[in-house]
Design a protein around this motif. Sequence first.
Motif, PDB file in Angstrom:
ATOM      1  N   VAL A 105      17.552  14.795  11.969  1.00  0.00           N
ATOM      2  CA  VAL A 105      17.684  15.125  10.551  1.00  0.00           C
ATOM      3  C   VAL A 105      17.600  16.634  10.400  1.00  0.00           C
ATOM      4  O   VAL A 105      16.686  17.282  10.933  1.00  0.00           O
ATOM      5  CB  VAL A 105      16.579  14.448   9.719  1.00  0.00           C
ATOM      6  N   GLY A 106      18.565  17.221   9.696  1.00  0.00           N
ATOM      7  CA  GLY A 106      18.589  18.662   9.484  1.00  0.00           C
ATOM      8  C   GLY A 106      18.474  19.004   8.011  1.00  0.00           C
ATOM      9  O   GLY A 106      18.024  18.207   7.194  1.00  0.00           O
ATOM     10  N   SER A 107      18.904  20.192   7.682  1.00  0.00           N
ATOM     11  CA  SER A 107      18.899  20.644   6.287  1.00  0.00           C
ATOM     12  C   SER A 107      20.089  20.058   5.548  1.00  0.00           C
ATOM     13  O   SER A 107      21.167  19.877   6.124  1.00  0.00           O
ATOM     14  CB  SER A 107      18.968  22.173   6.241  1.00  0.00           C
ATOM     15  N   PHE A 108      19.899  19.804   4.257  1.00  0.00           N
ATOM     16  CA  PHE A 108      21.034  19.308   3.469  1.00  0.00           C
ATOM     17  C   PHE A 108      22.105  20.379   3.360  1.00  0.00           C
ATOM     18  O   PHE A 108      23.276  20.070   3.082  1.00  0.00           O
ATOM     19  CB  PHE A 108      20.569  18.865   2.086  1.00  0.00           C
ATOM     20  N   THR A 109      21.736  21.650   3.602  1.00  0.00           N
ATOM     21  CA  THR A 109      22.723  22.726   3.542  1.00  0.00           C
ATOM     22  C   THR A 109      23.671  22.712   4.746  1.00  0.00           C
ATOM     23  O   THR A 109      24.607  23.507   4.806  1.00  0.00           O
ATOM     24  CB  THR A 109      22.036  24.102   3.456  1.00  0.00           C
ATOM     25  N   LEU A 110      23.418  21.806   5.700  1.00  0.00           N
ATOM     26  CA  LEU A 110      24.321  21.616   6.844  1.00  0.00           C
ATOM     27  C   LEU A 110      24.961  20.232   6.792  1.00  0.00           C
ATOM     28  O   LEU A 110      25.487  19.754   7.800  1.00  0.00           O
ATOM     29  CB  LEU A 110      23.545  21.776   8.159  1.00  0.00           C
ATOM     30  N   GLY A 133      28.838  23.901   6.119  1.00  0.00           N
ATOM     31  CA  GLY A 133      27.550  24.491   5.778  1.00  0.00           C
ATOM     32  C   GLY A 133      27.636  25.139   4.407  1.00  0.00           C
ATOM     33  O   GLY A 133      28.707  25.619   3.998  1.00  0.00           O
ATOM     34  N   LEU A 134      26.519  25.145   3.691  1.00  0.00           N
ATOM     35  CA  LEU A 134      26.468  25.775   2.365  1.00  0.00           C
ATOM     36  C   LEU A 134      25.854  27.163   2.496  1.00  0.00           C
ATOM     37  O   LEU A 134      24.746  27.315   3.026  1.00  0.00           O
ATOM     38  CB  LEU A 134      25.630  24.935   1.396  1.00  0.00           C
ATOM     39  N   HIS A 135      26.573  28.170   2.032  1.00  0.00           N
ATOM     40  CA  HIS A 135      26.074  29.541   2.033  1.00  0.00           C
ATOM     41  C   HIS A 135      25.849  29.954   0.588  1.00  0.00           C
ATOM     42  O   HIS A 135      26.801  30.124  -0.178  1.00  0.00           O
ATOM     43  CB  HIS A 135      27.078  30.480   2.711  1.00  0.00           C
ATOM     44  N   TYR A 319      28.218  31.910  12.793  1.00  0.00           N
ATOM     45  CA  TYR A 319      29.038  32.315  11.643  1.00  0.00           C
ATOM     46  C   TYR A 319      28.488  33.542  10.925  1.00  0.00           C
ATOM     47  O   TYR A 319      28.945  33.883   9.843  1.00  0.00           O
ATOM     48  CB  TYR A 319      29.175  31.142  10.673  1.00  0.00           C
ATOM     49  N   GLY A 320      27.505  34.209  11.546  1.00  0.00           N
ATOM     50  CA  GLY A 320      27.038  35.492  11.020  1.00  0.00           C
ATOM     51  C   GLY A 320      26.395  35.400   9.654  1.00  0.00           C
ATOM     52  O   GLY A 320      26.590  36.287   8.814  1.00  0.00           O
ATOM     53  N   ILE A 321      25.634  34.357   9.414  1.00  0.00           N
ATOM     54  CA  ILE A 321      24.975  34.198   8.116  1.00  0.00           C
ATOM     55  C   ILE A 321      23.643  34.933   8.130  1.00  0.00           C
ATOM     56  O   ILE A 321      22.773  34.674   8.965  1.00  0.00           O
ATOM     57  CB  ILE A 321      24.739  32.709   7.795  1.00  0.00           C
ATOM     58  N   ARG A 344      15.456  32.505  -3.994  1.00  0.00           N
ATOM     59  CA  ARG A 344      16.814  32.938  -3.654  1.00  0.00           C
ATOM     60  C   ARG A 344      17.137  32.379  -2.266  1.00  0.00           C
ATOM     61  O   ARG A 344      16.736  32.927  -1.251  1.00  0.00           O
ATOM     62  CB  ARG A 344      16.933  34.457  -3.661  1.00  0.00           C
ATOM     63  N   PRO A 345      17.886  31.271  -2.196  1.00  0.00           N
ATOM     64  CA  PRO A 345      18.180  30.655  -0.893  1.00  0.00           C
ATOM     65  C   PRO A 345      19.328  31.354  -0.165  1.00  0.00           C
ATOM     66  O   PRO A 345      20.105  32.090  -0.772  1.00  0.00           O
ATOM     67  CB  PRO A 345      18.569  29.226  -1.268  1.00  0.00           C
ATOM     68  N   ILE A 346      19.398  31.085   1.132  1.00  0.00           N
ATOM     69  CA  ILE A 346      20.514  31.564   1.951  1.00  0.00           C
ATOM     70  C   ILE A 346      21.423  30.404   2.328  1.00  0.00           C
ATOM     71  O   ILE A 346      22.635  30.501   2.276  1.00  0.00           O
ATOM     72  CB  ILE A 346      20.010  32.254   3.239  1.00  0.00           C
ATOM     73  N   GLY A 347      20.825  29.288   2.699  1.00  0.00           N
ATOM     74  CA  GLY A 347      21.602  28.146   3.165  1.00  0.00           C
ATOM     75  C   GLY A 347      21.685  28.124   4.680  1.00  0.00           C
ATOM     76  O   GLY A 347      20.943  28.817   5.386  1.00  0.00           O
ATOM     77  N   PHE A 348      22.566  27.276   5.209  1.00  0.00           N
ATOM     78  CA  PHE A 348      22.791  27.160   6.649  1.00  0.00           C
ATOM     79  C   PHE A 348      21.527  26.785   7.412  1.00  0.00           C
ATOM     80  O   PHE A 348      21.384  27.087   8.581  1.00  0.00           O
ATOM     81  CB  PHE A 348      23.384  28.459   7.202  1.00  0.00           C
TER      82      PHE A 348
END
Length: 418
Positions: A105-110, A133-135, A319-321, A344-348
Amino acid sequence: MIFEKQLSSLMTAALLCGTLTPFSSGQQAGPAGGAVVGTPTAVPAVSAAAAAAAADAALVKSTPPLTEDELSARYVGKLIFLRGSYLGDDLNFDMDGKVSGSPTVGSFTLSGFEVRKVKLSKHKLDIEADRYGLHFLGTLPYEGDAKAYDQVKISKKPVHISIEREVIVIPKVKKEKKTKDQPTPAELAAAQTLKTRDAAAPATLAATAAANEGLKESNVALKQSNEALKETNEALKAVSPAHSAMVMNKALNNIFAGDIDPVMMSHLPEYWQEYFTSKSEHRQYMPKDASIKVVSEGMTPPRVLNSIDPSSNEYAQKYGIAGMELLRTVVDATGVPRQMAIERPIGFGLDEKAVEAIKSSHFRPATLNGQPVPVVVDLVVTFRIYSNRTKPGSVVKGSKETVLAASVGETDSQAVAH
């Protein structure tokens, strides 16, 4: 004395016969026949199972059969989210939408997916999709923005998702048996002759015939019972296309979300729930405990006592996030970080890494008039991209992969990191 004994006997008889009915409060004698009029008996509530069955029955009536074309129109080319946030390239679900095995299980942003194609067969539904992925674009929850994040494709090959399907079973149509032709006069005459002969036979023969007849009737009844049982079993096994479609639709709803809906939010970690709540209400997060204040004039802010180096993940590196993660955190009077909310999220998947790093950190607590006090502070975790040249030793020599480093900073008048 005799009268009392007679009265006692009469009452006992009346009780045994059920004709003597005591009246409770609020009851009245009814018409002749011994009926009693009283407070109506409460009707038991319909059980949850019965209500669910009734709802399913109504849903089946309104559900059209499922087709591959309809599923393609519903999903292909659209971004959907995997509610369980499972990683991996091959995911399997049962017909109720429960995942098989124990995938990571990972992040929902992935866990965003754009569906390529669907294939509906007798036993399952196969879906091929690209993982996204969500950025996040860096806005605060209380800042108005039309779009909170970008989607970045992160899978090299399609992810395969298989969902078990309820098999459709159509009951067989029972064929009508052909009726025998009417007996001819000769056959009737022969039957009468046999009947007359049997009537003149000895009593033993008559008894044997009666026994045979009874056995014949029993066999007929058994045969009818077996046929009825067979029909019942076939009816129980029968599954209509509409029922199969209803079951699949429920499974799809359990597996996917068309957006980050309230049901999906309710299963996210509390710090993400606070982010979406703050965003919907256009406000900053504040703890429910009114005694916890923001660092203000006269207070000494908390101080980080250890270096914070959150780990990264392969997707963010590839992906250089990068960027600055802003977390609003409660640091209690003992210097332990407690409740957290993403500002303030970043995502990924980096947000979860930042939270893990803060939770494992130690602080010198804030003080007021020399006494430690709990406060809410804003912490900034900065993720940076370093190349092999600018960050010697960060990767294996000769590797072309970039790596992600992180640091913790403070916002104005907030926690100080060293």
